[in-house]
Scaffold this active site. Structure first.
Site, PDB file in Angstrom:
ATOM      1  N   TRP A   1      -2.281  47.744   6.742  1.00 26.86           N
ATOM      2  CA  TRP A   1      -2.084  49.288   7.755  1.00 26.86           C
ATOM      3  C   TRP A   1      -0.320  49.236   8.542  1.00 26.86           C
ATOM      4  O   TRP A   1      -0.443  50.161   7.373  1.00 26.86           O
ATOM      5  CB  TRP A   1      -3.038  48.454   9.038  1.00 26.86           C
ATOM      6  CG  TRP A   1      -2.737  50.171  10.202  1.00 26.86           C
ATOM      7  CD1 TRP A   1      -4.021  50.733   9.630  1.00 26.86           C
ATOM      8  CD2 TRP A   1      -2.341  50.797  10.883  1.00 26.86           C
ATOM      9  NE1 TRP A   1      -4.388  52.050  10.492  1.00 26.86           N
ATOM     10  CE2 TRP A   1      -2.719  51.957  11.324  1.00 26.86           C
ATOM     11  CE3 TRP A   1      -0.757  50.295  11.397  1.00 26.86           C
ATOM     12  CZ2 TRP A   1      -2.675  52.892  12.141  1.00 26.86           C
ATOM     13  CZ3 TRP A   1      -0.836  50.845  12.749  1.00 26.86           C
ATOM     14  CH2 TRP A   1      -1.658  52.450  12.919  1.00 26.86           C
ATOM     15  N   ASP A   2       0.285  48.553   8.827  1.00 26.53           N
ATOM     16  CA  ASP A   2       1.684  48.841   8.944  1.00 26.53           C
ATOM     17  C   ASP A   2       2.174  48.735   7.426  1.00 26.53           C
ATOM     18  O   ASP A   2       3.104  49.831   7.444  1.00 26.53           O
ATOM     19  CB  ASP A   2       2.269  47.532   9.304  1.00 26.53           C
ATOM     20  CG  ASP A   2       1.231  47.216  10.674  1.00 26.53           C
ATOM     21  OD1 ASP A   2       2.209  46.599  12.266  1.00 26.53           O
ATOM     22  OD2 ASP A   2       0.575  46.531  10.646  1.00 26.53           O
ATOM     23  N   THR A   3       1.955  48.244   6.293  1.00 29.15           N
ATOM     24  CA  THR A   3       3.177  48.326   5.471  1.00 29.15           C
ATOM     25  C   THR A   3       1.880  49.643   4.276  1.00 29.15           C
ATOM     26  O   THR A   3       3.308  50.408   4.256  1.00 29.15           O
ATOM     27  CB  THR A   3       2.426  47.205   4.495  1.00 29.15           C
ATOM     28  OG1 THR A   3       3.371  45.881   4.711  1.00 29.15           O
ATOM     29  CG2 THR A   3       3.712  47.838   3.431  1.00 29.15           C
TER      30      THR A   3
ATOM     31  N   TYR B   1       3.401  50.666  19.542  1.00 27.08           N
ATOM     32  CA  TYR B   1       1.818  49.450  19.316  1.00 27.08           C
ATOM     33  C   TYR B   1       3.748  48.206  19.474  1.00 27.08           C
ATOM     34  O   TYR B   1       4.177  48.382  18.430  1.00 27.08           O
ATOM     35  CB  TYR B   1       1.391  49.368  19.033  1.00 27.08           C
ATOM     36  CG  TYR B   1       1.589  49.379  17.373  1.00 27.08           C
ATOM     37  CD1 TYR B   1       1.428  47.839  17.210  1.00 27.08           C
ATOM     38  CD2 TYR B   1       1.226  50.572  16.476  1.00 27.08           C
ATOM     39  CE1 TYR B   1       1.567  47.853  15.067  1.00 27.08           C
ATOM     40  CE2 TYR B   1       2.315  50.228  14.938  1.00 27.08           C
ATOM     41  CZ  TYR B   1       1.905  49.172  14.775  1.00 27.08           C
ATOM     42  OH  TYR B   1       2.034  48.568  13.640  1.00 27.08           O
TER      43      TYR B   1
ATOM     44  N   ARG C   1      -6.832  44.503  12.793  1.00 27.26           N
ATOM     45  CA  ARG C   1      -6.322  45.505  13.830  1.00 27.26           C
ATOM     46  C   ARG C   1      -6.045  46.403  13.574  1.00 27.26           C
ATOM     47  O   ARG C   1      -5.467  47.109  14.440  1.00 27.26           O
ATOM     48  CB  ARG C   1      -5.170  44.350  13.657  1.00 27.26           C
ATOM     49  CG  ARG C   1      -3.961  44.701  14.260  1.00 27.26           C
ATOM     50  CD  ARG C   1      -3.021  43.559  14.259  1.00 27.26           C
ATOM     51  NE  ARG C   1      -1.441  43.997  14.296  1.00 27.26           N
ATOM     52  CZ  ARG C   1      -0.273  44.862  13.638  1.00 27.26           C
ATOM     53  NH1 ARG C   1      -1.148  44.964  12.836  1.00 27.26           N
ATOM     54  NH2 ARG C   1       0.755  44.874  13.796  1.00 27.26           N
TER      55      ARG C   1
END
Length: 237
Positions: free
Chosen positions: A185-187, A94, A76
């Site tokens: 990735w988000d963190t 997103y 992702r």
């Protein structure tokens, strides 16, 4: 008042054809009212359930829709990074294809970037938020975020809510240092953004857990290791 800056909306998809069919028409209708200029990128990652074909149908039917397909599932986070490379919007946003986060918050999310923030992120853990999810998932989420607070010294309450917007220039500045290609990735984005002093706004949201989740037990262990890896990179290497 409509958002004047061009907006790129990205919807990551992996084997979720039913949600994709429901979501794209909703997003098109909302963005027509919300922004003067926008594009919707369906970042579809080697789906095998018909998502590829549905995404292609939408891309052919609507000029604003772009289908970004990959023949191999690379994660992702990797799909989002790929989408940034072709994004034309000054604002990059997103959210999850199942619309777990109520899209009524999209105005606040994009408005925060227009108002001068580098990053705006939905939070399920602010006191004003209203969430519906299982007890087990609630415990896992709070435990994970506590680890990020303690080990990585982050001041963000919820790192993994799949509802974020960025000033595209700021996001591109962060990406060369981002290692993770999947859920962490988000963190990693949020932690690194804090370390270089970017302006971040958390937004309370209404969030409802979907019937299924693509976060597996193996992903949780990998994210734990990723926390330690990021600590090492920031503090040691």
């Amino acid at each position: 008042m409509k958002i004047q800056s061009p907006v790129t909306i990205v919807i990551p998809v992996y084997n979720d054809v039913s949600a994709l069919r429901r979501t794209v028409p909703k997003v098109l209708a909302i963005m027509d009212d919300l922004a003067t200029s926008y594009e919707i990128i369906i970042a579809e990652d080697a789906s095998t359930d018909g998502s590829t074909e549905v995404a292609e149908e939408y891309a052919k039917a609507y000029d604003a829709v772009i289908h970004l397909h990959r023949n191999q599932r690379l994660g992702r986070g990797s799909a989002l990074t790929h989408a940034v490379s072709i994004a034309k919007g000054e604002i990059f946003c997103y959210f999850d294809v199942d619309l777990a986060t109520d899209l009524s918050h999209l105005t606040d999310l994009l408005g925060a970037i227009s108002g001068g923030y580098d990053i705006a992120t939905g939070s399920r853990l602010l006191s004003e938020s209203k969430i519906i999810r299982s007890y087990g998932r609630e415990i896992k989420s709070r435990g994970y975020n506590t680890l990020v607070h303690c080990i990585l010294r982050s001041s963000i309450s919820d790192h993994q809510c799949g509802f974020k917007a960025f000033r595209t220039h700021s996001l591109k500045m962060l990406l060369p240092d981002i290692v993770d290609t999947h859920w962490f990735w988000d963190t990693e984005i949020l932690v690194r953004a804090q370390w270089i002093g970017l302006k971040i706004k958390e937004i309370p949201v209404v969030w409802t857990e979907g019937k299924g989740t693509t976060v597996r037990s193996g992903d949780i262990w990998k994210m734990g290791k990723a926390i330690l890896r990021l600590w090492w990179q920031i503090h040691v290497s």
